[in-house]
Scaffold this active site. Structure first.
Site, mmCIF file in Angstrom:
data_model
loop_
_atom_site.group_PDB
_atom_site.id
_atom_site.type_symbol
_atom_site.label_atom_id
_atom_site.label_comp_id
_atom_site.label_asym_id
_atom_site.label_seq_id
_atom_site.Cartn_x
_atom_site.Cartn_y
_atom_site.Cartn_z
ATOM 1 N N PHE A 1 0.851 -1.184 0.000
ATOM 2 C CA PHE A 1 0.000 0.000 0.000
ATOM 3 C C PHE A 1 0.887 1.233 0.000
ATOM 4 O O PHE A 1 2.057 1.183 0.418
ATOM 5 C CB PHE A 1 -0.907 0.011 1.234
ATOM 6 C CG PHE A 1 -2.377 0.059 0.916
ATOM 7 C CD1 PHE A 1 -2.957 -0.874 0.088
ATOM 8 C CD2 PHE A 1 -3.186 1.039 1.462
ATOM 9 C CE1 PHE A 1 -4.316 -0.843 -0.188
ATOM 10 C CE2 PHE A 1 -4.549 1.087 1.201
ATOM 11 C CZ PHE A 1 -5.115 0.137 0.361
ATOM 12 N N GLN B 1 -7.649 14.860 3.890
ATOM 13 C CA GLN B 1 -7.076 13.990 2.866
ATOM 14 C C GLN B 1 -8.045 13.798 1.697
ATOM 15 O O GLN B 1 -9.197 13.427 1.890
ATOM 16 C CB GLN B 1 -6.735 12.621 3.457
ATOM 17 C CG GLN B 1 -6.066 11.687 2.458
ATOM 18 C CD GLN B 1 -5.683 10.373 3.095
ATOM 19 O OE1 GLN B 1 -6.482 9.442 3.155
ATOM 20 N NE2 GLN B 1 -4.459 10.283 3.586
ATOM 21 N N HIS C 1 -8.462 11.454 -1.207
ATOM 22 C CA HIS C 1 -7.999 10.180 -1.760
ATOM 23 C C HIS C 1 -7.783 10.368 -3.251
ATOM 24 O O HIS C 1 -8.619 10.950 -3.941
ATOM 25 C CB HIS C 1 -9.044 9.092 -1.512
ATOM 26 C CG HIS C 1 -8.546 7.697 -1.723
ATOM 27 N ND1 HIS C 1 -8.229 7.216 -2.978
ATOM 28 C CD2 HIS C 1 -8.292 6.689 -0.854
ATOM 29 C CE1 HIS C 1 -7.818 5.962 -2.865
ATOM 30 N NE2 HIS C 1 -7.850 5.625 -1.580
ATOM 31 N N GLU D 1 -7.204 1.759 -2.886
ATOM 32 C CA GLU D 1 -5.763 1.795 -3.149
ATOM 33 C C GLU D 1 -5.213 0.401 -3.442
ATOM 34 O O GLU D 1 -4.116 0.251 -3.970
ATOM 35 C CB GLU D 1 -5.055 2.396 -1.935
ATOM 36 C CG GLU D 1 -3.656 2.885 -2.189
ATOM 37 C CD GLU D 1 -3.154 3.759 -1.053
ATOM 38 O OE1 GLU D 1 -1.937 3.743 -0.827
ATOM 39 O OE2 GLU D 1 -3.963 4.445 -0.415
ATOM 40 N N ARG E 1 -0.759 9.224 -0.208
ATOM 41 C CA ARG E 1 -1.947 9.685 -0.920
ATOM 42 C C ARG E 1 -1.914 11.158 -1.284
ATOM 43 O O ARG E 1 -2.397 11.555 -2.344
ATOM 44 C CB ARG E 1 -3.191 9.393 -0.065
ATOM 45 C CG ARG E 1 -3.515 7.927 0.004
ATOM 46 C CD ARG E 1 -4.649 7.644 0.969
ATOM 47 N NE ARG E 1 -5.043 6.248 0.910
ATOM 48 C CZ ARG E 1 -5.942 5.700 1.710
ATOM 49 N NH1 ARG E 1 -6.535 6.439 2.626
ATOM 50 N NH2 ARG E 1 -6.260 4.421 1.601
ATOM 51 N N HIS F 1 -11.859 12.378 1.445
ATOM 52 C CA HIS F 1 -11.884 11.014 1.956
ATOM 53 C C HIS F 1 -11.754 10.909 3.473
ATOM 54 O O HIS F 1 -12.411 10.085 4.100
ATOM 55 C CB HIS F 1 -10.743 10.228 1.296
ATOM 56 C CG HIS F 1 -10.677 8.786 1.683
ATOM 57 N ND1 HIS F 1 -11.724 7.914 1.488
ATOM 58 C CD2 HIS F 1 -9.681 8.045 2.249
ATOM 59 C CE1 HIS F 1 -11.382 6.704 1.921
ATOM 60 N NE2 HIS F 1 -10.153 6.770 2.400
ATOM 61 N N ARG G 1 -2.617 10.750 6.427
ATOM 62 C CA ARG G 1 -2.738 9.358 6.852
ATOM 63 C C ARG G 1 -2.297 8.401 5.761
ATOM 64 O O ARG G 1 -2.656 8.571 4.596
ATOM 65 C CB ARG G 1 -4.198 9.051 7.227
ATOM 66 C CG ARG G 1 -4.432 7.579 7.568
ATOM 67 C CD ARG G 1 -5.871 7.326 7.961
ATOM 68 N NE ARG G 1 -6.814 7.494 6.865
ATOM 69 C CZ ARG G 1 -7.080 6.579 5.938
ATOM 70 N NH1 ARG G 1 -6.428 5.424 5.929
ATOM 71 N NH2 ARG G 1 -7.983 6.812 5.001
#
Length: 623
Positions: free
Chosen positions: A121, A247, A249, A266, A322, A388, A423
């Protein structure tokens, strides 16, 4: 006097996602009578939408992984504005929480030798995400829900009462926290179906209400994410930190318009998906920041080689954190190299066979086939940034998850500090489990130290009921809640979105304050029985307050860092090293103040190169 239903508990957990259920399991296991209050149906919390996996350094795929590497990745992802103690606890305890889930009955995907499988990830050095296809959040909620039911069965066997020490109140919205002498004394709310009011008398409350995404026009968040917990905490006297960091995404659906913003996990990139612009170029190689140059491949040949050699530390640039990927996509679209509908192309069909795609990414295959008539086994997806996650939330003490209000705890997305300015994917689900448990333990310890239970005056409960009914008695200039909500979303999307400017955000603040003024005249028709307009009118007060915190903090932070990108201040500024912004209520408005992060322990600092630390820490805090 309005009729009010009343319940007495030791702990009230507001929210039934991963954090709320894990907190409730802990308090019930400690012998406390626990109420779980959820806005939607039990088992339908937004956690079910989490797809990629749970980040935990179990080392099942790469034995070199450990908690120190996970901690280091988390701090780097958050640009060192994380509360380091929270990041440490999270990295250390996440593996135990995943193994614990397995004892509850979770069925994870397995490696060939039978261990829990882990996938790659963005931002994680090694394959670290324990997963169940691309439906991990659903499995997490299913497992915790079943654990709750099993605990209720134990109570039935012991007490003859199915809900003796643990009861779930579903489709119930909390509108206010109740206090006595500065301490939490319970919560007040209403049943969404009937509109009847309900009071929960309890000396401890755990907030686990999730995020704020419904304040934005394009979001992957569910209808529940109206910032309820953030606003409840503020009004109760708690502070919020890091609210400027939202955030986006990088990959949400962009077509058709009816599904714009719905998340594209993701996992697609973790399993080999690549991003291309309208010219067919794999553009992410042009957006690797200097600080990541050593860890990410700078050519397609090297990136492709990595898929066959996961021990290599030169990952494909599609697996950057991200915030980096979202800004890169935004730049490509802005410069005219976007797709027909304003996104870019995400292609996994050139890497995996159709059989592998349907096995590894069943939800994505179904989602695009049903909603966009796109077969991802044969053609690319159109994707673009979507609101997100909010890194900001209630400021809590790391070990106990307690806010500065005695008896008020917070865990999950509603709590701030753990993720800093950005994050990493997969850290959210392990965050829920680690700090959900810690919030439950913190509430238990708090109650053990109480000499007496606080009690609320009856007049305060009546006042809460009267405030909830104001939209039924509008004054002059009545406002429609749906229209006001649409205006709020447009303001946040246009002026406090993925790329920000000081002048635009000042305008946003002026517009938000005007919307707050108009919101005093929100008007709804009918009565309290299942009245969606009334529900939205009450939610709007929370969304407007939290949006003001986001905009006010974003105006003050004159730099770009993580989920906060300033077009007029494009780089990180040394002045903001180790400084977080705290929001609180003062004289009816939002007050934002600066506060310095506590110095990190030397043993944790030693995990990083001094040259790297110099970019993020004041000189007097370096080893």
């Amino acid at each position: 006097m309005v009729e009010i239903e009343r319940h007495d508990y030791d702990v009230v957990v507001i929210g039934a996602g991963g954090a709320g259920l894990r907190a409730a399991i802990e308090t019930r296991s400690q012998g406390l009578r626990t109420a779980v209050v959820c806005k939607s149906l039990f088992g339908k919390a937004h956690t079910v939408m989490a797809e990629g996996g749970i980040a935990a350094s179990m080392g099942n795929v790469n034995s070199r992984d450990n908690w120190q590497v996970h901690f280091r990745d988390t701090m780097r992802g958050g640009k060192f504005l994380n509360n380091w103690r929270m990041a440490e606890l999270h990295a250390k305890e996440a593996p135990d929480r995943v193994w614990e889930l397995e004892t509850y009955g979770a069925l994870f995907d397995r490696t060939e030798d039978g261990r829990i499988s882990q996938r790659n990830f963005g931002g994680h050095e090694y394959p670290r995400l324990a997963h169940v296809g691309d439906r991990t959040g659903l499995e997490l909620i299913r497992t915790l829900q079943q654990k709750i039911v099993s605990l209720q069965q134990e109570d039935k066997a012991e007490f003859g009462d199915y809900e003796a020490r643990l009861k779930v109140f579903q489709e119930c919205t909390v509108t206010e926290l109740l206090k006595e002498s500065g301490r939490i004394a319970g919560a007040f709310g209403y049943w969404r179906e009937s509109g009847r009011f309900v009071q929960f008398r309890a000396p401890a409350v755990v907030l686990a209400t999730g995020g704020i995404g419904k304040s934005f026009k394009v979001t992957s968040n569910s209808w529940e994410y109206t910032g309820d917990g953030h606003a409840l905490a503020l009004r109760a006297g708690a502070s919020l930190i890091n609210m400027e960091f939202v955030q986006f995404h990088p990959t949400g659906m962009v077509w058709p318009p009816s599904v714009k913003g719905i998340l594209v996990t993701e996992s697609v990139r973790g399993d080999g998906g690549v991003l291309r612009n309208s010219e067919g170029s794999r553009f992410m190689f042009d957006y690797i920041p200097e600080v990541f140059k050593d860890n990410y491949a700078d050519s397609e040949e090297e990136a492709d080689r990595w898929y066959g050699d996961p021990d290599s530390n030169r990952r494909p640039p599609e697996l950057l954190p991200r915030d980096e990927v979202a800004r890169a996509i935004n730049s490509e679209v802005k410069e005219g190299r976007g797709s027909e509908h304003g996104g870019v192309f995400l292609d996994v069909s050139s890497r995996l066979s159709a059989e592998e795609i349907t096995r590894r990414l069943p939800s994505m295959h179904h989602q695009f086939k049903e909603l966009a008539d796109v077969d991802i086994t044969a053609e690319p997806m159109e994707v673009g940034p979507t609101c997100h996650y909010v890194m900001g939330g209630v400021e809590v003490e790391p070990d106990t998850a307690q806010s500065r209000v005695p008896g008020l705890f917070a865990a999950g997305e509603v709590a701030g500090g753990m993720h800093g300015s950005n994050r990493l994917g997969g850290n959210s689900l392990s965050d829920l489990l680690v700090f959900g448990r810690r919030a439950g333990l913190g509430a238990t310890k708090y109650l053990e130290g109480l000499e007496s239970r606080p009690a609320v005056r009856e007049s305060e409960v009546d006042d809460a009921a009267q405030r909830a009914q104001i939209p039924f008695e509008p004054g002059d200039g009545a406002e429609n809640p749906y229209g006001l909500h649409s205006e709020l979303q447009q303001v946040m999307n246009d002026l406090v979105g993925i790329i920000r400017k000081g002048e635009e955000m000042q305008t946003a603040l002026e517009k938000l304050r005007e919307l707050k003024r108009r919101a005093k005249n929100l008007a709804v028709e009918g009565n309290r029985q299942f009245n969606p307009g009334w529900h939205l009118a009450l939610d709007l007060s929370n969304m407007l307050l939290v949006s003001e915190c986001v905009a006010a903090a974003a105006v003050l932070r004159t730099e770009s860092r993580g989920g906060h990108t300033r077009d007029d201040h494009p780089g990180m500024d040394p002045r903001w090293r180790g400084v977080v912004l705290s929001c609180s209520l003062f004289d009816g408005g939002v007050e934002v103040t600066e506060q310095r992060q506590p110095p990190m322990r030397d043993d944790l600092l030693s995990l990083f190169k001094v040259e790297e630390l110099r970019k993020y820490f004041p000189e007097d805090e370096l080893p």
